[in-house]
Write an enzyme that holds these catalytic residues in place. Structure first.
Site, mmCIF file in Angstrom:
data_model
loop_
_atom_site.group_PDB
_atom_site.id
_atom_site.type_symbol
_atom_site.label_atom_id
_atom_site.label_comp_id
_atom_site.label_asym_id
_atom_site.label_seq_id
_atom_site.Cartn_x
_atom_site.Cartn_y
_atom_site.Cartn_z
ATOM 1 C CG ASP A 77 -16.470 41.509 -32.529
ATOM 2 O OD1 ASP A 77 -16.599 40.371 -32.014
ATOM 3 O OD2 ASP A 77 -17.437 42.122 -33.024
HETATM 4 C C1 BGC Z 1 -19.879 39.773 -32.342
HETATM 5 C C2 BGC Z 1 -19.644 40.162 -30.888
HETATM 6 C C3 BGC Z 1 -19.568 38.930 -30.032
HETATM 7 C C4 BGC Z 1 -18.476 38.009 -30.561
HETATM 8 C C5 BGC Z 1 -18.331 36.737 -29.780
HETATM 9 C C6 BGC Z 1 -18.875 38.724 -32.808
HETATM 10 O O1 BGC Z 1 -19.199 38.229 -34.069
HETATM 11 O O2 BGC Z 1 -19.791 40.915 -33.157
HETATM 12 O O3 BGC Z 1 -20.674 41.008 -30.443
HETATM 13 O O4 BGC Z 1 -19.337 39.280 -28.700
HETATM 14 O O5 BGC Z 1 -18.791 37.659 -31.905
HETATM 15 O O6 BGC Z 1 -19.430 35.920 -29.978
#
Ligand code: BGC
Length: 810
Positions: A223
């Site tokens: 993530d």
């Molecule tokens: C979220 C993800 C997301 C990523 C990119 C993170 O903060 O948990 O679901 O894909 O950011 O935006």
């Protein structure tokens, strides 16, 4: 391309080259390597739409219903088509990898990202997710199963250590990811949280069961900014650190390999997987082109409109719906959400979408020339001000609708300036020397009185209105959560009195500070109308109408990534509004516009309650289809709804000493309600159509064999007066089991359609996984031979037939 060819490419790269590929080149791109013909790959968030490479309001996206609405569809063909739509959007925007679906579960109704997850049930979530993945990947775009695993709530999500038994993980939280791997998903995203004491980007769960036992051959990506160490994460089976170009890998990882702390073979395996992904999406082929299809075609809008009715759940109906337009002369449409619906949830899933059909617009379009529509918003919701937009603002430079974005250097010299359409600028370009982001606008107030202004961001921020400084302060912020820092920075509000129709000049500035992002938001809200008058206006409109439609819902700030919810009440005076309207007009339909459960204390008194979720851009068109009977409300609850938060058996999302114990084990959702012997407001699986059904016959095998699927045939008769669709559900239980079991668990479903008076037979295939359980002693799957109870019904709480199957193990 086979593994051998990929290995030949890898051998042409130095250790430094290989490691460079393992961190993103930018926020959204992976790194490329011209020496082996590898181009950068572009990732973009879903799940409700594909934003594209940047948060840029000028490049709008098609917006689907949010995941909880998709989970309510119980229709894998439709979900697959919606996946195809996401892939089409990805192609149009040059995106290779869509960061969806989210496969975490509705464990607590307070979960802030409830709207972004499909359901409370591992089987339904797995099947829905698999369908979406198939739809996305069929067009050569990668899907991403996220957030692996245990990221089921938001409180302290960067650090929370989830504790769940091995069996609970296997049977409940890992199961949807196992289904995603079986569906062939090309990417899996490791969450921010820890499980069993290890942060997920370094977790042994990436190796087993993900890559070993399940055979996942794609890329395990972090993530965003979830990689916080070098060796632990590189030694674990994580492949790609996002975003970049800075990450704890890079030069530190090269050193760790040279020092013998991380094996070079581990690096090679990561690169091999990245090349496999590149091959799949065409990033190794210079001639590869995905045909970018035309955007927002009529087919697309028709599909999105159908998705709204297919996901809407009719919870309750005293024969009020569907409305017959011929019998209406005046309809009152009430509630702030009717004209400003929430079409999506907050956080990284958000997209800039154009052409939203509001419920009010959808109803008006349907009744045009037939009945009068009167709108009264009722009391304001007390939400924070909304970002400046083209409706109320003009660019001070050109006078055209919009705002002026300027980036300045330390001496205040302009580095560039642009007209933009929104006061919410999350990723402004920062040329070398950038020091300050400025958003300026001429605001044209329609309402006189005390306006509220908000400025969002971190660091020193100022706001002037007609040259008077209203805000000047340092706002360091106390969180590193990317969803807050980069997407939803807190708004700092101030107030001032404006005169109607006398434009004012707004100038907001934010000085950039390292590590605190660049998101800058300027928002404004007119004075709120007097509550008592607004309520009285709504009641009068309802009294004078043949029917009333009230749209209520959550606000942007109560359901969003990065936070869990504090409660389940609708907030503001919405309950008072609904009660007063129902008292004024018994033919009142309440439309609930929320991504997750809310308390509906007036639900029994309402004429009908229709759950719209966050319905996406065709909200009003699809809802009007349902209200006026052009389409059935097709949805069934993917999650059990409590009458009140205090009844809900599993709610806790706040860690204690950094740990969040899933001590309810296997028993979440309807399983928890059944175990507690409590009655929710509405059970998992519940939802009404516009006809009635009789369950006339069930054919199920008396004996079944472990490891093999079995089939249950259920014949249903449409006993109503119009055609309809029935979702036939199968549940299992195992009385007197030697192991702990849910009271009953969901094992499969099939939907059938029949004309009025006709019968249809639903063939429900129960997969072999439905009767397995995880043995912690043997660290493996087991089956318990002997009798199981088989239940067929319309929801987890509405069983229409019970029988027995005996399982034998060969
Ligand atoms: C979220 C993800 C997301 C990523 C990119 C993170 O903060 O948990 O679901 O894909 O950011 O935006």
């Amino acid at each position: 391309m086979d593994d051998e060819t990929r290995d030949r490419l890898i051998h042409r790269l130095s250790l430094e080259d290989k490691v460079r590929l393992l961190t993103g080149a930018t926020t959204w791109r992976t790194a490329g390597e011209s020496a082996i013909g590898l181009r950068e790959m572009v990732t973009s968030d879903g799940p409700a739409g594909v934003r594209g490479e940047a948060w840029d309001e000028r490049r709008t996206s098609i917006l689907l219903p949010s995941a909880s609405a998709v989970g309510a569809m119980w229709d894998e063909d439709l979900v697959e088509r919606l996946g195809g739509l996401l892939a089409t959007e990805a192609a149009r925007k040059g995106v290779d990898v869509v960061l969806a679906p989210t496969l975490n579960l509705h464990r607590s109704p307070l979960g802030g990202r409830h709207f972004e997850c499909f359901s409370e049930d591992p089987e339904l979530t797995g099947r829905t997710g698999a369908a979406l993945i198939r739809g996305i990947q069929a067009l050569g775009v990668a899907a991403t199963a996220k957030h692996y695993v245990g990221n089921d709530s938001e409180t302290d999500r960067l650090t929370v250590d989830v504790r769940a038994s091995e069996r609970t993980l296997r049977e409940v939280y890992l199961a949807p990811f196992e289904a995603a791997v079986a569906a062939g998903v090309w990417m899996v995203m490791a969450g921010y949280n820890a499980v069993a004491g290890t942060t997920m980007t370094a977790s042994p769960l990436l190796a087993e069961p993900l890559k070993g036992e399940w055979g996942f051959d794609g890329v395990a990506v972090s993530d965003w900014a979830a990689v916080r160490t070098t060796e632990e994460t590189a030694r674990a089976a994580l492949d790609l650190a996002m975003p970049g170009p800075d990450s704890p890998w890079g030069a530190s990882l090269v050193r760790a390999v040279k020092d013998g702390l991380v094996a070079e073979e581990a690096v090679d395996d990561k690169v091999r997987r990245l090349l496999r992904l590149a091959d799949r999406v065409g990033a190794l082929d210079p001639h590869h082109r995905r045909r970018p299809p035309a955007s927002a075609s009529r087919d697309t809008r028709a599909l999105l409109r159908r998705a709204v009715s297919a996901g809407s759940v009719l919870l309750h109906n005293k024969a009020v719906l569907p409305f017959d337009p011929a019998k209406l002369s005046t309809v009152a449409v009430l509630g702030v959400h009717a004209a400003s619906p929430r079409v999506q949830g907050g956080g990284s899933a958000g997209v800039f979408c154009s052409d939203v059909v509001t419920p009010l617009a959808g109803i008006r379009a349907r009744l045009r020339g037939r009945a009068r529509v009167v709108y009264a918003p009722g009391p304001a919701l007390g939400s924070p001000p909304a970002p400046l937009d083209t409706d109320r603002c003009t660019d001070p430079e050109t006078g055209a609708p919009g705002v002026r974005l300027r980036v300045l250097d330390a001496a205040g010299r302009e580095l560039y300036a642009q007209r933009r359409f929104s006061g919410r600028q999350l990723e402004p370009d920062l040329p070398p020397g950038a020091h300050t982001v400025e958003i300026a606008a001429v605001l044209h107030p329609r309402e006189a009185g005390e306006w509220t202004f908000g400025v969002g961001g971190f660091g020193r921020m100022t706001l002037t209105v007609d040259g008077h400084t209203l805000l000047d302060g340092e706002f360091p912020g106390d969180t590193d959560d990317p969803a807050v820092v980069h997407v939803n920075p807190p708004l700092h509000t101030v107030r001032t009195v404006l005169t109607a129709k006398r434009p004012v000049q707004l100038v907001a500035r934010r000085e950039l500070v390292p590590g605190r992002g660049r998101a800058t938001v300027v928002a404004a809200a007119p004075p709120e109308p007097d509550t008592a008058t607004a309520l009285a206006d709504a009641v009068r409109a309802a009294q004078d109408a043949d029917a009333a439609i009230v749209v209520v819902g959550t606000t942007e700030h109560s359901e969003t990534e990065g936070y869990d919810r504090a409660g389940l009440s609708l907030g503001g005076q919405q309950d008072e509004l609904v009660r007063a309207v129902i008292a004024a007009n018994p033919r009142t339909v309440v439309i609930v516009n929320s991504g997750g459960p809310v308390e509906l204390p007036w639900r029994r008194e309402a004429g009908a309650v229709l759950l719209a979720w966050f319905p996406g851009q065709e909200a009003g068109a699809g809802l009007a289809d349902v209200l006026f009977g052009l389409a059935e409300p097709g949805g069934r609850l993917p999650t059990t709804w409590a009458a009140s938060l205090t009844d809900a058996p599993v709610t806790r999302t706040r860690p204690v000493d950094g740990r969040l114990d899933y001590d309810e084990g296997l028993h979440i959702g309807h399983r928890a309600w059944l175990r507690a012997g409590r009655e929710p407001a509405y059970w998992f699986g519940h939802g009404l159509g516009y006809t009635t059904w009789q369950y006339t016959a069930v054919e199920a095998p008396a004996h079944v064999t472990a490891g093999e699927p079995f089939t249950v045939r259920v014949t249903v008769r449409n006993t109503g007066t119009r055609a309809g669709r029935e979702v036939v559900q199968v549940y299992l239980s195992r009385p007197d089991s030697a192991v702990e079991r849910p009271v009953r668990w969901f094992a499969g479903y099939t939907a059938v359609e029949a004309e009025a008076g006709r019968t249809a037979t639903a063939t429900v295939v129960v997969g072999p996984c439905a009767v397995r359980h995880w043995s912690e002693e043997d660290h493996g799957w087991c089956v318990e031979p002997g009798p199981y109870r088989l239940m067929v019904g319309r929801s987890a709480g509405d069983v229409r037939w019970e029988g027995k199957v005996t399982l034998s193990v060969t």
